[in-house]
Design an enzyme around this catalytic site. Structure first.
Site, PDB file in Angstrom:
ATOM      1  N   LYS A  13      -9.740  -0.658  35.414  1.00 43.34           N
ATOM      2  CA  LYS A  13      -9.422  -2.100  35.414  1.00 43.34           C
ATOM      3  C   LYS A  13      -8.304  -2.417  36.411  1.00 43.34           C
ATOM      4  O   LYS A  13      -8.410  -3.342  37.196  1.00 43.34           O
ATOM      5  CB  LYS A  13      -8.960  -2.567  34.019  1.00 43.34           C
ATOM      6  CG  LYS A  13      -9.974  -2.419  32.924  1.00 43.34           C
ATOM      7  CD  LYS A  13      -9.468  -3.009  31.612  1.00 43.34           C
ATOM      8  CE  LYS A  13      -8.288  -2.259  31.016  1.00 43.34           C
ATOM      9  NZ  LYS A  13      -8.601  -0.931  30.487  1.00 43.34           N
ATOM     10  N   ARG A  88      -6.353  -7.906  24.139  1.00 38.48           N
ATOM     11  CA  ARG A  88      -6.833  -6.636  23.601  1.00 38.48           C
ATOM     12  C   ARG A  88      -7.167  -6.755  22.113  1.00 38.48           C
ATOM     13  O   ARG A  88      -7.555  -5.756  21.500  1.00 38.48           O
ATOM     14  CB  ARG A  88      -5.754  -5.569  23.783  1.00 38.48           C
ATOM     15  CG  ARG A  88      -5.934  -4.674  25.015  1.00 38.48           C
ATOM     16  CD  ARG A  88      -4.746  -3.759  25.109  1.00 38.48           C
ATOM     17  NE  ARG A  88      -4.979  -2.513  25.747  1.00 38.48           N
ATOM     18  CZ  ARG A  88      -4.556  -2.197  26.967  1.00 38.48           C
ATOM     19  NH1 ARG A  88      -3.941  -3.087  27.707  1.00 38.48           N
ATOM     20  NH2 ARG A  88      -4.754  -0.999  27.437  1.00 38.48           N
TER      21      ARG A  88
HETATM   22  P1  AMP Z   1      -2.431  -0.340  30.070  1.00 36.20           P
HETATM   23  O1  AMP Z   1      -1.569  -0.090  31.248  1.00 36.20           O
HETATM   24  O2  AMP Z   1      -3.168  -1.648  30.161  1.00 36.20           O
HETATM   25  O3  AMP Z   1      -3.347   0.814  29.756  1.00 36.20           O
HETATM   26  O4  AMP Z   1      -1.449  -0.499  28.796  1.00 36.20           O
HETATM   27  C1  AMP Z   1      -0.586   0.546  28.421  1.00 36.20           C
HETATM   28  C2  AMP Z   1      -0.067   0.317  27.024  1.00 36.20           C
HETATM   29  O5  AMP Z   1       0.670  -0.916  26.966  1.00 36.20           O
HETATM   30  C3  AMP Z   1      -1.127   0.178  25.937  1.00 36.20           C
HETATM   31  O6  AMP Z   1      -1.585   1.430  25.463  1.00 36.20           O
HETATM   32  C4  AMP Z   1      -0.340  -0.592  24.867  1.00 36.20           C
HETATM   33  O7  AMP Z   1       0.580   0.245  24.199  1.00 36.20           O
HETATM   34  C5  AMP Z   1       0.465  -1.562  25.725  1.00 36.20           C
HETATM   35  N1  AMP Z   1      -0.311  -2.804  25.978  1.00 36.20           N
HETATM   36  C6  AMP Z   1      -0.759  -3.270  27.177  1.00 36.20           C
HETATM   37  N2  AMP Z   1      -1.433  -4.418  27.046  1.00 36.20           N
HETATM   38  C7  AMP Z   1      -1.429  -4.708  25.721  1.00 36.20           C
HETATM   39  C8  AMP Z   1      -1.979  -5.763  24.931  1.00 36.20           C
HETATM   40  N3  AMP Z   1      -2.681  -6.777  25.469  1.00 36.20           N
HETATM   41  N4  AMP Z   1      -1.769  -5.730  23.576  1.00 36.20           N
HETATM   42  C9  AMP Z   1      -1.066  -4.733  23.009  1.00 36.20           C
HETATM   43  N5  AMP Z   1      -0.540  -3.700  23.678  1.00 36.20           N
HETATM   44  C10 AMP Z   1      -0.709  -3.674  25.034  1.00 36.20           C
END
Ligand code: AMP
Length: 215
Positions: A13, A88
Protein backbone atom coordinates in the site's frame (compact mmCIF):
# COMPACT_ATOMS: atom_id res chain seq x y z
CA UNK A 1 -9.51 12.78 -5.99
CA UNK A 2 -9.93 11.12 -2.60
CA UNK A 3 -8.51 7.63 -2.42
CA UNK A 4 -8.40 4.93 0.24
CA UNK A 5 -5.90 2.11 0.09
CA UNK A 6 -7.05 -1.14 1.65
CA UNK A 7 -5.03 -4.31 1.87
CA UNK A 8 -3.31 -6.66 4.28
CA UNK A 9 0.10 -5.89 5.81
CA UNK A 10 2.82 -6.34 3.20
CA UNK A 11 0.58 -5.85 0.15
CA UNK A 12 2.50 -2.73 -0.90
CA UNK A 13 0.00 0.00 0.00
CA UNK A 14 2.68 2.47 1.05
CA UNK A 15 4.79 1.95 -2.06
CA UNK A 16 1.84 2.38 -4.43
CA UNK A 17 0.46 5.32 -2.45
CA UNK A 18 3.78 7.14 -2.89
CA UNK A 19 3.71 6.57 -6.67
CA UNK A 20 0.14 7.87 -6.98
CA UNK A 21 0.97 10.91 -4.85
CA UNK A 22 3.82 11.81 -7.13
CA UNK A 23 1.90 11.24 -10.36
CA UNK A 24 -1.33 13.00 -9.30
CA UNK A 25 0.25 15.52 -6.92
CA UNK A 26 -1.81 14.49 -3.90
CA UNK A 27 -0.71 14.30 -0.26
CA UNK A 28 -0.28 10.83 1.23
CA UNK A 29 -1.76 10.39 4.69
CA UNK A 30 -0.40 7.40 6.53
CA UNK A 31 -1.13 7.15 10.26
CA UNK A 32 1.59 4.46 10.50
CA UNK A 33 4.22 6.92 9.18
CA UNK A 34 2.94 9.72 11.42
CA UNK A 35 3.04 7.47 14.50
CA UNK A 36 6.51 6.11 13.71
CA UNK A 37 7.79 9.67 13.36
CA UNK A 38 6.13 10.63 16.66
CA UNK A 39 7.69 7.59 18.36
CA UNK A 40 11.10 8.51 17.00
CA UNK A 41 10.68 12.07 18.34
CA UNK A 42 9.53 10.60 21.66
CA UNK A 43 6.40 12.78 21.79
CA UNK A 44 3.47 11.88 24.11
CA UNK A 45 1.55 10.62 21.05
CA UNK A 46 4.52 8.51 19.97
CA UNK A 47 5.00 7.02 23.43
CA UNK A 48 1.31 6.12 23.65
CA UNK A 49 1.30 4.46 20.23
CA UNK A 50 4.63 2.65 20.37
CA UNK A 51 3.65 -0.33 22.51
CA UNK A 52 0.56 -1.04 20.40
CA UNK A 53 2.61 -0.84 17.21
CA UNK A 54 5.43 -3.04 18.47
CA UNK A 55 2.92 -5.75 19.37
CA UNK A 56 1.21 -5.52 15.98
CA UNK A 57 -1.98 -4.21 17.59
CA UNK A 58 -4.17 -1.42 16.28
CA UNK A 59 -3.73 1.92 18.04
CA UNK A 60 -7.01 3.05 19.70
CA UNK A 61 -9.48 4.82 17.40
CA UNK A 62 -9.52 8.10 19.36
CA UNK A 63 -5.78 8.57 18.72
CA UNK A 64 -6.04 7.74 15.03
CA UNK A 65 -9.17 9.80 14.39
CA UNK A 66 -7.55 12.85 15.96
CA UNK A 67 -4.57 12.52 13.62
CA UNK A 68 -6.73 12.12 10.52
CA UNK A 69 -9.09 14.94 11.40
CA UNK A 70 -6.21 17.38 11.93
CA UNK A 71 -4.60 16.32 8.68
CA UNK A 72 -7.48 16.27 6.20
CA UNK A 73 -8.68 19.75 7.07
CA UNK A 74 -5.36 21.25 6.00
CA UNK A 75 -5.30 23.29 2.78
CA UNK A 76 -3.17 20.83 0.79
CA UNK A 77 -5.94 18.21 1.13
CA UNK A 78 -8.59 20.34 -0.56
CA UNK A 79 -8.08 18.81 -4.00
CA UNK A 80 -7.81 15.32 -2.57
CA UNK A 81 -5.55 12.90 -0.73
CA UNK A 82 -4.54 9.30 -0.45
CA UNK A 83 -5.25 7.45 2.77
CA UNK A 84 -2.72 4.69 3.28
CA UNK A 85 -3.49 2.56 6.35
CA UNK A 86 -6.74 4.31 7.26
CA UNK A 87 -9.51 3.39 7.91
CA UNK A 88 -8.70 0.08 9.55
CA UNK A 89 -11.98 -0.52 11.40
CA UNK A 90 -15.66 -0.01 10.59
CA UNK A 91 -15.81 2.63 13.34
CA UNK A 92 -12.97 4.54 11.64
CA UNK A 93 -14.74 4.28 8.26
CA UNK A 94 -17.97 5.64 9.77
CA UNK A 95 -16.07 8.48 11.42
CA UNK A 96 -14.32 9.31 8.15
CA UNK A 97 -17.64 9.44 6.32
CA UNK A 98 -18.95 11.90 8.94
CA UNK A 99 -15.84 14.08 8.72
CA UNK A 100 -16.06 14.24 4.92
CA UNK A 101 -19.79 14.87 4.94
CA UNK A 102 -19.21 17.93 7.10
CA UNK A 103 -16.70 19.11 4.50
CA UNK A 104 -19.19 18.41 1.68
CA UNK A 105 -17.03 15.73 0.19
CA UNK A 106 -16.66 11.98 -0.05
CA UNK A 107 -14.28 9.17 -0.99
CA UNK A 108 -14.00 8.57 -4.75
CA UNK A 109 -11.98 5.35 -4.98
CA UNK A 110 -11.21 2.50 -2.61
CA UNK A 111 -8.32 0.48 -3.99
CA UNK A 112 -8.08 -2.95 -2.41
CA UNK A 113 -4.71 -4.63 -2.94
CA UNK A 114 -5.05 -8.41 -2.89
CA UNK A 115 -2.30 -10.96 -2.33
CA UNK A 116 -1.95 -14.46 -0.86
CA UNK A 117 -0.73 -14.77 2.74
CA UNK A 118 2.36 -16.78 1.68
CA UNK A 119 3.45 -13.95 -0.60
CA UNK A 120 2.65 -11.34 2.05
CA UNK A 121 4.92 -13.00 4.62
CA UNK A 122 7.75 -13.11 2.04
CA UNK A 123 7.33 -9.41 1.36
CA UNK A 124 7.18 -8.41 5.01
CA UNK A 125 10.31 -10.31 6.01
CA UNK A 126 12.34 -8.69 3.21
CA UNK A 127 11.38 -5.11 4.05
CA UNK A 128 14.08 -2.69 5.17
CA UNK A 129 13.72 0.94 6.13
CA UNK A 130 16.26 3.72 6.65
CA UNK A 131 16.46 4.56 10.33
CA UNK A 132 17.37 8.16 9.47
CA UNK A 133 15.28 9.32 6.50
CA UNK A 134 12.53 6.66 6.40
CA UNK A 135 13.16 5.60 2.77
CA UNK A 136 11.85 2.07 2.21
CA UNK A 137 13.55 -0.85 0.47
CA UNK A 138 13.04 -4.57 -0.05
CA UNK A 139 15.93 -7.02 -0.29
CA UNK A 140 14.33 -8.67 -3.34
CA UNK A 141 11.79 -6.30 -4.91
CA UNK A 142 13.50 -2.94 -4.30
CA UNK A 143 17.08 -3.51 -3.13
CA UNK A 144 19.38 -0.63 -2.21
CA UNK A 145 22.56 -0.31 -4.33
CA UNK A 146 24.74 -1.27 -1.36
CA UNK A 147 23.11 -3.89 0.86
CA UNK A 148 22.11 -2.45 4.24
CA UNK A 149 22.81 1.16 3.22
CA UNK A 150 20.23 3.78 2.23
CA UNK A 151 20.51 5.07 -1.36
CA UNK A 152 19.09 8.43 -0.38
CA UNK A 153 21.10 9.42 2.69
CA UNK A 154 23.81 6.76 3.12
CA UNK A 155 22.69 5.70 6.59
CA UNK A 156 21.92 2.19 7.80
CA UNK A 157 18.82 0.21 6.90
CA UNK A 158 16.92 -1.66 9.61
CA UNK A 159 13.82 -3.84 9.91
CA UNK A 160 10.76 -2.11 11.32
CA UNK A 161 10.24 -2.81 15.01
CA UNK A 162 6.89 -4.50 14.22
CA UNK A 163 8.54 -6.94 11.77
CA UNK A 164 9.13 -9.69 14.39
CA UNK A 165 7.35 -12.97 13.67
CA UNK A 166 5.04 -12.50 16.65
CA UNK A 167 4.08 -8.93 15.69
CA UNK A 168 3.54 -9.89 12.04
CA UNK A 169 1.16 -12.70 13.07
CA UNK A 170 -0.75 -10.30 15.25
CA UNK A 171 -0.97 -7.74 12.45
CA UNK A 172 -2.57 -10.40 10.23
CA UNK A 173 -5.10 -11.29 12.93
CA UNK A 174 -5.95 -7.61 13.39
CA UNK A 175 -6.36 -7.25 9.63
CA UNK A 176 -8.58 -10.31 9.28
CA UNK A 177 -10.81 -9.47 12.23
CA UNK A 178 -11.06 -5.69 12.10
CA UNK A 179 -9.99 -4.37 8.69
CA UNK A 180 -11.12 -6.97 6.13
CA UNK A 181 -14.85 -6.25 6.77
CA UNK A 182 -14.17 -2.86 5.14
CA UNK A 183 -13.97 -4.62 1.79
CA UNK A 184 -17.72 -5.40 1.99
CA UNK A 185 -18.42 -1.98 3.52
CA UNK A 186 -17.05 -0.21 0.43
CA UNK A 187 -18.31 -2.84 -1.99
CA UNK A 188 -21.83 -1.99 -0.84
CA UNK A 189 -21.08 1.67 -1.60
CA UNK A 190 -19.88 0.72 -5.11
CA UNK A 191 -16.49 2.29 -4.41
CA UNK A 192 -14.36 -0.83 -4.18
CA UNK A 193 -11.78 -1.62 -6.86
CA UNK A 194 -9.92 -4.89 -6.25
CA UNK A 195 -6.34 -4.74 -7.57
CA UNK A 196 -4.12 -7.79 -7.86
CA UNK A 197 -0.99 -7.20 -5.77
CA UNK A 198 0.96 -9.78 -7.80
CA UNK A 199 3.85 -8.73 -10.00
CA UNK A 200 6.32 -5.87 -10.03
CA UNK A 201 5.78 -2.46 -8.44
CA UNK A 202 5.34 -0.99 -11.95
CA UNK A 203 2.82 -3.64 -13.06
CA UNK A 204 0.67 -2.99 -10.00
CA UNK A 205 0.93 0.76 -10.53
CA UNK A 206 -0.26 0.35 -14.14
CA UNK A 207 -3.34 -1.55 -12.90
CA UNK A 208 -4.10 1.23 -10.44
CA UNK A 209 -3.74 3.97 -13.06
CA UNK A 210 -6.19 2.12 -15.31
CA UNK A 211 -8.79 2.18 -12.52
CA UNK A 212 -8.22 5.85 -11.71
CA UNK A 213 -8.43 6.86 -15.38
CA UNK A 214 -11.63 4.88 -15.92
CA UNK A 215 -13.31 6.42 -12.87
P1 AMP B 1 1.30 0.64 8.86
O1 AMP B 1 2.54 1.42 8.64
O2 AMP B 1 0.13 1.19 8.09
O3 AMP B 1 1.49 -0.84 8.63
O4 AMP B 1 0.91 0.81 10.41
C1 AMP B 1 1.80 0.41 11.43
C2 AMP B 1 1.07 0.32 12.75
O5 AMP B 1 0.54 1.60 13.11
C3 AMP B 1 -0.13 -0.62 12.78
O6 AMP B 1 0.24 -1.97 13.00
C4 AMP B 1 -0.91 -0.04 13.97
O7 AMP B 1 -0.31 -0.37 15.20
C5 AMP B 1 -0.71 1.46 13.76
N1 AMP B 1 -1.76 2.01 12.86
C6 AMP B 1 -1.59 2.56 11.63
N2 AMP B 1 -2.75 2.94 11.09
C7 AMP B 1 -3.71 2.63 12.00
C8 AMP B 1 -5.13 2.76 12.03
N3 AMP B 1 -5.83 3.30 11.01
N4 AMP B 1 -5.79 2.32 13.15
C9 AMP B 1 -5.12 1.79 14.19
N5 AMP B 1 -3.80 1.61 14.22
C10 AMP B 1 -3.08 2.03 13.14
Amino acid sequence: MRIIFLGPPGAGKGTQAKLICKKYNLPQISPGDILRQAAKNNTPLGRRAQSFMDQGLLVPDDVILGIIYERIKQADCEAGFILDGFPRTIAQADALEDMLLKMNSEIDFVLSLELSEVELVKRLSGRRVCDTCGEEFHIKFKPSHTPGICDRCGEHLIQRSDASEEAVKKRFVEYREKTSPLVYYYERQNKLHPISGDGTIQQIFTRIQRVLRAG
